[in-house]
Design an enzyme around this catalytic site. Structure first.
Site, PDB file in Angstrom:
ATOM      1  N   ARG A 181      74.000   0.291  61.970  1.00 40.94           N
ATOM      2  CA  ARG A 181      73.327  -1.143  61.887  1.00 40.94           C
ATOM      3  C   ARG A 181      73.139  -1.665  60.508  1.00 40.94           C
ATOM      4  O   ARG A 181      73.386  -2.494  60.023  1.00 40.94           O
ATOM      5  CB  ARG A 181      72.173  -1.177  62.846  1.00 40.94           C
ATOM      6  CG  ARG A 181      71.404  -2.347  63.023  1.00 40.94           C
ATOM      7  CD  ARG A 181      70.257  -2.234  63.958  1.00 40.94           C
ATOM      8  NE  ARG A 181      69.288  -1.179  63.541  1.00 40.94           N
ATOM      9  CZ  ARG A 181      68.146  -0.889  64.075  1.00 40.94           C
ATOM     10  NH1 ARG A 181      67.808  -1.115  65.094  1.00 40.94           N
ATOM     11  NH2 ARG A 181      67.378  -0.038  63.414  1.00 40.94           N
TER      12      ARG A 181
ATOM     13  N   ASP B 262      70.075  21.690  61.148  1.00 42.40           N
ATOM     14  CA  ASP B 262      70.503  20.651  62.227  1.00 42.40           C
ATOM     15  C   ASP B 262      71.856  20.347  62.342  1.00 42.40           C
ATOM     16  O   ASP B 262      72.583  20.341  63.496  1.00 42.40           O
ATOM     17  CB  ASP B 262      69.776  19.159  61.747  1.00 42.40           C
ATOM     18  CG  ASP B 262      68.307  19.082  61.841  1.00 42.40           C
ATOM     19  OD1 ASP B 262      67.866  19.760  62.773  1.00 42.40           O
ATOM     20  OD2 ASP B 262      67.631  18.379  61.380  1.00 42.40           O
TER      21      ASP B 262
ATOM     22  N   VAL C 134      73.554  -1.777  56.751  1.00 40.13           N
ATOM     23  CA  VAL C 134      74.777  -1.784  56.096  1.00 40.13           C
ATOM     24  C   VAL C 134      74.252  -0.907  54.912  1.00 40.13           C
ATOM     25  O   VAL C 134      75.063  -0.035  54.445  1.00 40.13           O
ATOM     26  CB  VAL C 134      75.297  -3.154  55.640  1.00 40.13           C
ATOM     27  CG1 VAL C 134      76.391  -2.947  54.611  1.00 40.13           C
ATOM     28  CG2 VAL C 134      75.705  -3.969  56.882  1.00 40.13           C
TER      29      VAL C 134
ATOM     30  N   LYS D 152      60.831  16.817  55.367  1.00 43.46           N
ATOM     31  CA  LYS D 152      61.992  17.346  55.483  1.00 43.46           C
ATOM     32  C   LYS D 152      62.393  17.209  54.083  1.00 43.46           C
ATOM     33  O   LYS D 152      63.207  18.096  53.318  1.00 43.46           O
ATOM     34  CB  LYS D 152      63.014  16.743  56.329  1.00 43.46           C
ATOM     35  CG  LYS D 152      62.838  17.366  57.811  1.00 43.46           C
ATOM     36  CD  LYS D 152      64.001  16.764  58.744  1.00 43.46           C
ATOM     37  CE  LYS D 152      63.830  17.262  60.172  1.00 43.46           C
ATOM     38  NZ  LYS D 152      64.791  17.139  60.816  1.00 43.46           N
TER      39      LYS D 152
ATOM     40  N   ASN E 282      65.205  21.625  56.720  1.00 44.78           N
ATOM     41  CA  ASN E 282      64.271  21.658  58.331  1.00 44.78           C
ATOM     42  C   ASN E 282      63.895  23.075  58.314  1.00 44.78           C
ATOM     43  O   ASN E 282      63.160  23.323  59.429  1.00 44.78           O
ATOM     44  CB  ASN E 282      65.097  21.055  59.574  1.00 44.78           C
ATOM     45  CG  ASN E 282      66.147  22.023  59.827  1.00 44.78           C
ATOM     46  OD1 ASN E 282      66.791  22.656  59.036  1.00 44.78           O
ATOM     47  ND2 ASN E 282      66.676  21.994  61.161  1.00 44.78           N
TER      48      ASN E 282
ATOM     49  N   GLY F 179      72.317  16.645  73.491  1.00 45.45           N
ATOM     50  CA  GLY F 179      71.223  16.995  72.581  1.00 45.45           C
ATOM     51  C   GLY F 179      70.666  18.213  72.599  1.00 45.45           C
ATOM     52  O   GLY F 179      70.055  18.618  71.586  1.00 45.45           O
TER      53      GLY F 179
ATOM     54  N   GLY G 107      68.849  10.756  59.097  1.00 47.86           N
ATOM     55  CA  GLY G 107      68.681  12.248  58.791  1.00 47.86           C
ATOM     56  C   GLY G 107      69.789  13.030  59.661  1.00 47.86           C
ATOM     57  O   GLY G 107      70.272  13.940  59.423  1.00 47.86           O
ATOM     58  N   ALA G 108      69.818  12.645  61.062  1.00 48.34           N
ATOM     59  CA  ALA G 108      70.472  13.563  61.884  1.00 48.34           C
ATOM     60  C   ALA G 108      72.131  13.388  61.397  1.00 48.34           C
ATOM     61  O   ALA G 108      72.720  14.280  61.549  1.00 48.34           O
ATOM     62  CB  ALA G 108      70.168  13.220  63.409  1.00 48.34           C
TER      63      ALA G 108
ATOM     64  N   GLY H 272      75.368   5.981  63.572  1.00 51.73           N
ATOM     65  CA  GLY H 272      73.777   6.414  62.861  1.00 51.73           C
ATOM     66  C   GLY H 272      74.356   6.824  61.421  1.00 51.73           C
ATOM     67  O   GLY H 272      75.302   7.328  61.146  1.00 51.73           O
TER      68      GLY H 272
HETATM   69  P1  NDP Z   1      66.387   8.332  61.341  1.00 48.64           P
HETATM   70  O1  NDP Z   1      65.138   7.456  61.662  1.00 48.64           O
HETATM   71  O2  NDP Z   1      66.627   8.973  60.134  1.00 48.64           O
HETATM   72  O3  NDP Z   1      67.639   7.480  61.735  1.00 48.64           O
HETATM   73  C1  NDP Z   1      67.824   6.761  63.055  1.00 48.64           C
HETATM   74  C2  NDP Z   1      69.053   6.262  63.101  1.00 48.64           C
HETATM   75  O4  NDP Z   1      69.313   5.404  64.413  1.00 48.64           O
HETATM   76  C3  NDP Z   1      69.430   5.079  62.068  1.00 48.64           C
HETATM   77  O5  NDP Z   1      70.987   5.313  61.789  1.00 48.64           O
HETATM   78  C4  NDP Z   1      69.220   3.775  62.749  1.00 48.64           C
HETATM   79  O6  NDP Z   1      69.641   2.793  62.153  1.00 48.64           O
HETATM   80  C5  NDP Z   1      69.638   4.241  64.116  1.00 48.64           C
HETATM   81  N1  NDP Z   1      68.972   3.364  65.254  1.00 48.64           N
HETATM   82  C6  NDP Z   1      67.910   3.408  65.612  1.00 48.64           C
HETATM   83  N2  NDP Z   1      67.657   2.597  66.663  1.00 48.64           N
HETATM   84  C7  NDP Z   1      68.781   1.654  66.651  1.00 48.64           C
HETATM   85  C8  NDP Z   1      69.306   0.546  67.336  1.00 48.64           C
HETATM   86  N3  NDP Z   1      68.400  -0.014  68.399  1.00 48.64           N
HETATM   87  N4  NDP Z   1      70.507   0.206  67.145  1.00 48.64           N
HETATM   88  C9  NDP Z   1      71.220   0.600  66.390  1.00 48.64           C
HETATM   89  N5  NDP Z   1      70.897   1.786  65.501  1.00 48.64           N
HETATM   90  C10 NDP Z   1      69.756   2.296  65.759  1.00 48.64           C
HETATM   91  O7  NDP Z   1      66.126   9.500  62.365  1.00 48.64           O
HETATM   92  P2  NDP Z   1      66.968  11.042  62.790  1.00 48.64           P
HETATM   93  O8  NDP Z   1      68.360  10.700  62.240  1.00 48.64           O
HETATM   94  O9  NDP Z   1      65.866  11.675  61.896  1.00 48.64           O
HETATM   95  O10 NDP Z   1      66.941  11.182  64.176  1.00 48.64           O
HETATM   96  C11 NDP Z   1      67.745  10.473  64.975  1.00 48.64           C
HETATM   97  C12 NDP Z   1      67.802  10.965  66.430  1.00 48.64           C
HETATM   98  O11 NDP Z   1      68.244  12.522  66.302  1.00 48.64           O
HETATM   99  C13 NDP Z   1      66.278  11.014  66.999  1.00 48.64           C
HETATM  100  O12 NDP Z   1      66.418  10.624  68.098  1.00 48.64           O
HETATM  101  C14 NDP Z   1      66.021  12.612  66.911  1.00 48.64           C
HETATM  102  O13 NDP Z   1      65.218  12.966  68.152  1.00 48.64           O
HETATM  103  C15 NDP Z   1      67.452  13.334  67.061  1.00 48.64           C
HETATM  104  N6  NDP Z   1      67.634  14.731  66.491  1.00 48.64           N
HETATM  105  C16 NDP Z   1      67.956  15.561  67.336  1.00 48.64           C
HETATM  106  C17 NDP Z   1      67.854  17.018  66.589  1.00 48.64           C
HETATM  107  C18 NDP Z   1      68.324  17.797  67.763  1.00 48.64           C
HETATM  108  O14 NDP Z   1      68.274  19.141  67.482  1.00 48.64           O
HETATM  109  N7  NDP Z   1      68.896  17.457  69.186  1.00 48.64           N
HETATM  110  C19 NDP Z   1      67.672  17.440  65.515  1.00 48.64           C
HETATM  111  C20 NDP Z   1      67.385  16.072  64.835  1.00 48.64           C
HETATM  112  C21 NDP Z   1      67.178  14.755  65.217  1.00 48.64           C
HETATM  113  P3  NDP Z   1      69.448   1.740  60.988  1.00 48.64           P
HETATM  114  O15 NDP Z   1      69.703   2.660  59.818  1.00 48.64           O
HETATM  115  O16 NDP Z   1      70.222   0.616  60.934  1.00 48.64           O
HETATM  116  O17 NDP Z   1      67.952   1.632  61.180  1.00 48.64           O
END
Ligand code: NDP
Length: 286
Positions: free
Chosen positions: A157, A107, A159, A71, A92, A250, A135-136, A132
Site C-alpha cells: 500500500r 522469522d 509506495v 528488533k 528477533n 501463520g 518486517g515480516a 506487504g
Molecule cells: P509491520 O507493521 O512492519 O508491516 C505491516 C504491513 O502490513 C505493511 O506492509 C502494511 O502496509 C501492511 N498493511 C497493514 N494494514 C494494511 C491494510 N489495511 N491494507 C494494506 N496493507 C496493510 O508489521 P510486521 O511485518 O512486523 O507484521 C505483519 C504481520 O506479520 C503481523 O500480523 C504479525 O502478527 C505477523 N507476523 C507473524 C509471524 C509469525 O511467526 N507467524 C512473525 C512476524 C510477524 P503499509 O506499508 O502500506 O502500511
C-alpha cells in the site's frame, strides 16, 4: 547423579509483550524434553533496552527473543550479527557463543522451514508474490531470494516502503524483483506459484478482514500462505481453500521460528508437534 537445581533461562523482551504467546510453546517444549529451562516474558521499555541486555549478560541467559519495538535497536547492543539478519536489518533471536551474544533472524527461516517441511515446496525457481513490505515481508522475501526463488513480486500500500524493500532486495539478492503499488484489487497473475500474505490484515481482533486480492486468474495449483498466527484460519485461508487451493497458515511460521530458536539455545531437536499444539490451545483460549 549430582544435584543441580539451577534453571537455564531464556525469554522475550518486548513492549508491550503481555500477549506474546512464544513462552507457551517454549515452556511446553522444555517440559516435554524434561529440561530445567524457563522462558520468561519480559516487558522492557525502549529506554531500558541497553540495561536489559546488560542484565541478560549478567544473569547468564542462554538466549532471548526480541519483539516490537526492539528488533532493530538491539542490534547495536550485541557482539555479532548473522549476515542475513544484517541484510534484513532486524534481529528477533539472540543466542550465546561462550560469553558473546549473537543476533539472528528466524522469522523468514521459520516461514521457509514450514514451506519446505509442511507444504513440501522448495522455493528454488519459484515465482512468489508477497503482500506487504513490513518486517515480516522483509524477512520472508530475503530468505526466499537466498533460497533461490527466481522471481519476487512485492505488493504494498505505501509506495515508499514497498520501493525501499524492492531496492534492498535488488541490491543484495539475484532474484528478479518487481514492485506493484497496492492501490486497487491485486489480481494474482497466472505466472505466480506461491502467494504470501505478510501484512497484518486478518490479525485478531480484526478477523473478518481479507486482503484486497482476486484469485480469478490464479493457476489451479497456486499455493497460498498467511503469516497471521491468530487466528490461524484467516479469511484468506478460507478463500483459498474454497477455490481448491493448498494453504499454509501463520501458525506454521510462528512454530518454526520457535523450533529454530529452541535448537540454537538448547542444541537439541525441538518437539515441533508439542509446540504447535500448545500454541493452538493458547489461541483457542484467547
Ligand atoms: P509491520 O507493521 O512492519 O508491516 C505491516 C504491513 O502490513 C505493511 O506492509 C502494511 O502496509 C501492511 N498493511 C497493514 N494494514 C494494511 C491494510 N489495511 N491494507 C494494506 N496493507 C496493510 O508489521 P510486521 O511485518 O512486523 O507484521 C505483519 C504481520 O506479520 C503481523 O500480523 C504479525 O502478527 C505477523 N507476523 C507473524 C509471524 C509469525 O511467526 N507467524 C512473525 C512476524 C510477524 P503499509 O506499508 O502500506 O502500511
Amino acid at each position: 547423579m549430582a544435584i543441580n537445581y539451577k534453571a537455564e533461562l531464556v525469554g522475550v523482551l518486548g513492549y508491550p509483550v503481555a500477549e506474546n504467546p512464544t513462552g507457551v510453546m517454549q515452556e511446553a517444549a522444555f517440559a516435554a524434553l524434561g529440561l530445567n529451562w524457563r522462558y520468561l516474558t519480559m516487558e522492557v521499555k525502549p529506554e531500558n533496552l541497553a540495561d536489559a541486555i546488560r542484565g541478560v549478560r549478567a544473569l547468564g541467559l542462554r538466549g532471548i527473543n526480541l519483539t516490537i519495538p526492539h528488533k532493530v535497536a538491539v542490534m547495536a547492543l550485541l557482539d555479532d550479527i548473522a549476515p542475513d539478519a544484517k541484510v534484513i536489518g532486524a534481529v528477533n533471536t539472540v543466542y550465546r557463543a561462550g560469553d558473546r551474544l549473537i543476533g539472528t533472524n528466524t522469522d523468514g527461516k521459520g516461514f521457509l522451514r514450514g514451506l519446505r517441511d509442511e507444504a513440501e515446496i522448495d522455493p528454488k525457481g519459484r515465482r512468489v508474490a508477497v503482500l506487504g513490505a513490513g518486517g515480516a515481508a522483509r524477512a520472508i522475501t530475503f530468505e526466499l531470494a537466498f533460497a533461490g526463488a527466481s522471481e519476487l513480486v512485492v505488493i504494498n500500500r505505501s509506495v515508499e516502503r514497498g520501493q525501499q524493500l524492492v531496492e534492498a532486495l535488488r541490491q543484495d539478492t539475484s532474484a528478479a524483483i518487481e514492485f506493484v503499488p497496492w492501490s486497487s484489487t491485486y489480481v494474482v497473475p497466472q505466472a505466480i506459484d506461491v502467494l504470501v500474505n505478510a501484512t497484518s490484515i486478518g490479525l485478531y481482533p480484526d478477523v473478518e478482514a481479507l486482503p484486497d486480492i482476486s484469485l480469478d486468474q490464479a493457476r489451479s495449483d497456486l499455493f497460498v500462505c498467511d503469516v497471521i498466527p491468530n487466528p490461524p484460519d484467516t479469511r484468506l485461508m478460507q478463500l483459498a481453500r474454497s477455490r481448491g487451493l493448498r494453504t499454509l497458515n501463520g501458525l506454521s511460521m510462528l512454530v518454526h521460528q520457535g523450533t529454530i530458536g529452541f535448537e540454537l539455545w538448547t542444541g537439541q531437536a525441538a518437539p515441533e508437534a508439542v509446540m504447535k499444539e500448545a500454541l493452538r490451545k493458547a489461541f483457542e483460549m484467547s
